[in-house]
Design a protein around this motif. Sequence first.
Motif, mmCIF file in Angstrom:
data_model
loop_
_atom_site.group_PDB
_atom_site.id
_atom_site.type_symbol
_atom_site.label_atom_id
_atom_site.label_comp_id
_atom_site.label_asym_id
_atom_site.label_seq_id
_atom_site.Cartn_x
_atom_site.Cartn_y
_atom_site.Cartn_z
ATOM 1 N N ILE A 240 0.829 -1.042 0.008
ATOM 2 C CA ILE A 240 -0.049 -0.073 -0.183
ATOM 3 C C ILE A 240 0.758 1.248 -0.199
ATOM 4 O O ILE A 240 0.625 2.222 -0.797
ATOM 5 N N LYS A 241 1.847 1.312 0.912
ATOM 6 C CA LYS A 241 3.024 2.370 1.020
ATOM 7 C C LYS A 241 3.362 2.476 -0.454
ATOM 8 O O LYS A 241 3.524 3.500 -0.802
ATOM 9 N N PHE A 244 1.512 3.999 -3.132
ATOM 10 C CA PHE A 244 1.110 5.471 -2.925
ATOM 11 C C PHE A 244 2.432 6.441 -3.433
ATOM 12 O O PHE A 244 2.141 7.466 -3.690
ATOM 13 N N TYR A 300 -1.904 5.181 6.205
ATOM 14 C CA TYR A 300 -2.816 4.214 6.434
ATOM 15 C C TYR A 300 -4.366 4.821 6.812
ATOM 16 O O TYR A 300 -5.453 4.243 6.362
ATOM 17 N N ALA A 303 -5.410 5.864 3.528
ATOM 18 C CA ALA A 303 -5.968 4.776 2.829
ATOM 19 C C ALA A 303 -7.302 4.142 3.103
ATOM 20 O O ALA A 303 -7.949 4.036 2.203
ATOM 21 N N SER A 304 -7.594 4.329 4.380
ATOM 22 C CA SER A 304 -8.715 3.791 5.099
ATOM 23 C C SER A 304 -10.144 4.883 4.445
ATOM 24 O O SER A 304 -11.141 4.303 4.168
ATOM 25 N N THR A 311 -7.510 -0.941 6.416
ATOM 26 C CA THR A 311 -6.647 -1.517 5.673
ATOM 27 C C THR A 311 -6.753 -2.979 5.901
ATOM 28 O O THR A 311 -6.446 -3.759 5.199
ATOM 29 N N TRP A 314 -9.100 -4.783 3.823
ATOM 30 C CA TRP A 314 -8.746 -4.691 2.381
ATOM 31 C C TRP A 314 -8.782 -6.303 1.672
ATOM 32 O O TRP A 314 -8.141 -7.166 2.596
ATOM 33 N N TRP A 322 -6.825 0.895 -5.220
ATOM 34 C CA TRP A 322 -6.104 2.256 -4.319
ATOM 35 C C TRP A 322 -5.107 3.016 -5.226
ATOM 36 O O TRP A 322 -4.980 3.984 -5.184
ATOM 37 N N THR A 323 -4.388 2.182 -6.159
ATOM 38 C CA THR A 323 -3.504 2.832 -7.089
ATOM 39 C C THR A 323 -4.203 3.962 -7.780
ATOM 40 O O THR A 323 -3.706 5.022 -8.237
ATOM 41 N N THR A 326 -5.506 6.822 -5.798
ATOM 42 C CA THR A 326 -4.273 7.644 -5.324
ATOM 43 C C THR A 326 -3.988 8.529 -6.440
ATOM 44 O O THR A 326 -3.642 9.689 -6.121
#
Length: 362
Positions: A240-241, A244, A300, A303-304, A311, A314, A322-323, A326
């Motif tokens: 996820i990081k 981002f 995070y 993201a949530s 997360t 997910w 998510w990509t 973002t």
Amino acid sequence: LHREKDPGIWELSQPDPLSQPELSYLWVVFDELLTDADRKGEIIAVKKVLEVFQKPPFGLREGPAMLFIAHYLLANSDEVAVYEGKAFKPFFGDAEILLLLRRPELFSLRSYKPTGLRSQVIRTYAQVINTDLELTEKIRNQTILSVVAPLTEFIKTLPKYTQTTRSLSANALRLRAAIANARDPQELLYKEIPKALALQPIEGQEPEKGSTVETATFQKNLWTALTELRDAFDKFLAKIKGRFITAMSDEQGNSVPLHVLRNELEKKAMEVLDICFDSSFKTVLFAVASQREDDEAWLYRIASIVMKKRTEHWQDNDLEEWTLRTKDLKDRLNHLFDLKKIVKEDTVIEPGLGLISVTRPD
């Protein structure tokens, strides 16, 4: 029955044959009932134990008899398995005791005392659990039930992501399913887990030649699978990081450390909060502008909010969404930032008027 083992440390214990001969004999009879059932490979209903206690020479009433049964089970929690219906109960706590006292007909018992090769296997489980895996508090007694309980609790407390993801090795997937669906502790430890780890079930009681090598393989495979399950969510968070940071990189594809990126995004978000009238996006901007958490907790939380779920809930396919979101966040934030500069430099917006912007595809 409740004795001080060490100064300030009390425990439930077996009745003393000298000072409590009647209760001690009752205890022995309970032992024999369980041993006989185990010899036949059967479980014994609590109701049957209760009937024995109510008949001569004991003649106990149901209330005291049930209290004695509960005491016995607590004192022998490492060796006597409790079943509610057909489901094994790895933990025998207050709720289970209360239900046992009210509805004894729902419960059955079985004694587990491993010997020979199976005892060696239990030692192997204990060696794995008593490491830095941190599955639970380190177990003291190397018994079947003292091994099953932490394994069951480990699977139950994994993040929801780890409980559902398919992005694991075959061994880890099978191990997760075996423990989560366990119905019988003996079947789990000697058959289902070895099979999950691509090894032969432990059928015999006595060690065979080469069993030491097999035990070493078993220990390695178990450790590897448990470690993979333990670390799966952290690795997912790292993805996820990474997504981002990549999505937020500049036009030349140059990425920057998260703390630098955060600092840039915080400044932009603070700048545009007053010209953002989209309530859902403004919620995202408030999160971006927040300075309360460390860098990863900040990410995070964003993201949530963006994905509208925490997360840990997910799934693997959420990474692609998510990509995309973002990148959309980046575009919308940059667009608002550009508008803010226009407003500050060239335009005076009178009260009651608004600034409309149209975005066209490049």
